[in-house]
Motif scaffolding. Structure first.
Motif, PDB file in Angstrom:
ATOM      1  N   SER A 118      -1.293  32.713 -31.114  1.00 35.90           N
ATOM      2  CA  SER A 118      -0.565  32.022 -30.046  1.00 35.90           C
ATOM      3  C   SER A 118       0.037  33.005 -29.050  1.00 35.90           C
ATOM      4  N   ILE A 119       0.476  34.159 -29.528  1.00 39.18           N
ATOM      5  CA  ILE A 119       1.034  35.172 -28.630  1.00 39.18           C
ATOM      6  C   ILE A 119      -0.081  35.819 -27.817  1.00 39.18           C
ATOM      7  N   LEU A 129     -10.706  34.268 -27.862  1.00 38.29           N
ATOM      8  CA  LEU A 129      -9.481  33.739 -28.467  1.00 38.29           C
ATOM      9  C   LEU A 129      -9.502  32.214 -28.506  1.00 38.29           C
ATOM     10  N   PHE A 130     -10.047  31.603 -27.454  1.00 40.47           N
ATOM     11  CA  PHE A 130     -10.123  30.139 -27.433  1.00 40.47           C
ATOM     12  C   PHE A 130     -11.029  29.623 -28.550  1.00 40.47           C
ATOM     13  N   LEU A 150       0.989  23.355 -32.700  1.00 40.72           N
ATOM     14  CA  LEU A 150       2.232  23.997 -32.262  1.00 40.72           C
ATOM     15  C   LEU A 150       1.912  25.200 -31.383  1.00 40.72           C
ATOM     16  N   ALA A 151       0.951  26.001 -31.820  1.00 37.15           N
ATOM     17  CA  ALA A 151       0.539  27.152 -31.012  1.00 37.15           C
ATOM     18  C   ALA A 151       0.000  26.693 -29.662  1.00 37.15           C
ATOM     19  N   ALA A 152      -0.817  25.652 -29.676  1.00 33.93           N
ATOM     20  CA  ALA A 152      -1.416  25.154 -28.434  1.00 33.93           C
ATOM     21  C   ALA A 152      -0.358  24.682 -27.443  1.00 33.93           C
ATOM     22  N   SER A 153       0.759  24.182 -27.957  1.00 37.62           N
ATOM     23  CA  SER A 153       1.812  23.666 -27.073  1.00 37.62           C
ATOM     24  C   SER A 153       2.442  24.763 -26.227  1.00 37.62           C
ATOM     25  N   THR A 154       2.245  26.025 -26.611  1.00 38.45           N
ATOM     26  CA  THR A 154       2.838  27.145 -25.871  1.00 38.45           C
ATOM     27  C   THR A 154       1.869  27.775 -24.884  1.00 38.45           C
TER      28      THR A 154
END
Length: 204
Positions: A118-119, A129-130, A150-154
């Motif tokens: 996510s970072i 990465l996608f 959750l990661a996608a939301s950022t």
């Protein structure tokens, strides 16, 4: 943080190691920011140093929400500081993230990989990465898929919207579908705000 360069150290590397590195490189400690008791949940812990040329700020960030520690670099000489850190520190790259996913043997290790991913995904769109995000969001474990959401939301990539929409519409787990709907609202609201801000700025 505008134009924040993010580096995710390969483990083990923590706060103490970061302090030692900063001292070795001659950086000046500028601030320590800890979440106040009434701060929103997930406010990260930060230590901020100023580079020797005083043109970069180096942030050690402990993101409690994503459970990831990473380095952020801002300032006019951030590119130079990034090169310096890559020379002295082992940090993740798209290739190393792929290796990390390949070596994940259980849900816990895969979730840790997703959190670090996510970072990595906060910069420009990267198809490698996608592809890892797509891999994780299709994992057999619902909890892995939820952590991936959750990661996608950022992440602000345009490609995230259709990916999350697919999960909302087709995932077999009701909880995952519900969380995907919430994430879709988040990323679409963020995109709308960004478009409005850009339009307003262009009219000034």
């Amino acid at each position: 943080m505008t134009d924040l360069v993010r580096l995710v150290p390969r483990m083990p590397f923590g706060r103490d190691e970061m302090k030692q590195l900063a001292e070795r490189l001659g950086w000046t400690l500028h601030a320590v920011q800890e979440g106040e008791p009434d701060a929103p949940e997930g406010v990260p812990f930060e230590m901020i140093w100023i580079s020797v040329d005083q043109k970069s700020a180096i942030h050690w960030i402990e993101d409690h929400l994503l459970q990831v520690n990473y380095i952020g670099i801002t300032g006019p000489s951030r590119a130079h500081t990034e090169v310096l850190l890559r020379d002295v520190l082992d940090v993740h790259s798209p290739n190393s993230m792929t290796d990390l996913f390949d070596s994940a043997r259980d849900a816990d290790s895969l979730m840790n990989s997703v959190r670090m991913l996510s970072i990595q995904c906060q910069g420009d769109y990267d198809p490698q990465l996608f592809a890892l995000l797509r891999w994780a969001v299709n994992d057999p474990s619902p909890i892995v898929r939820r952590v991936t959401l959750l990661a996608a939301s950022t992440i602000s990539w345009a490609e995230i919207d259709p990916l999350v929409q697919y999960v909302r519409d087709h995932d077999l787990d009701e909880t995952v579908r519900a969380e995907a709907a919430q994430v879709l609202d988040i990323i679409r609201s963020r995109a709308t705000r960004a478009a409005t801000s850009e339009k307003t700025g262009g009219e000034e």
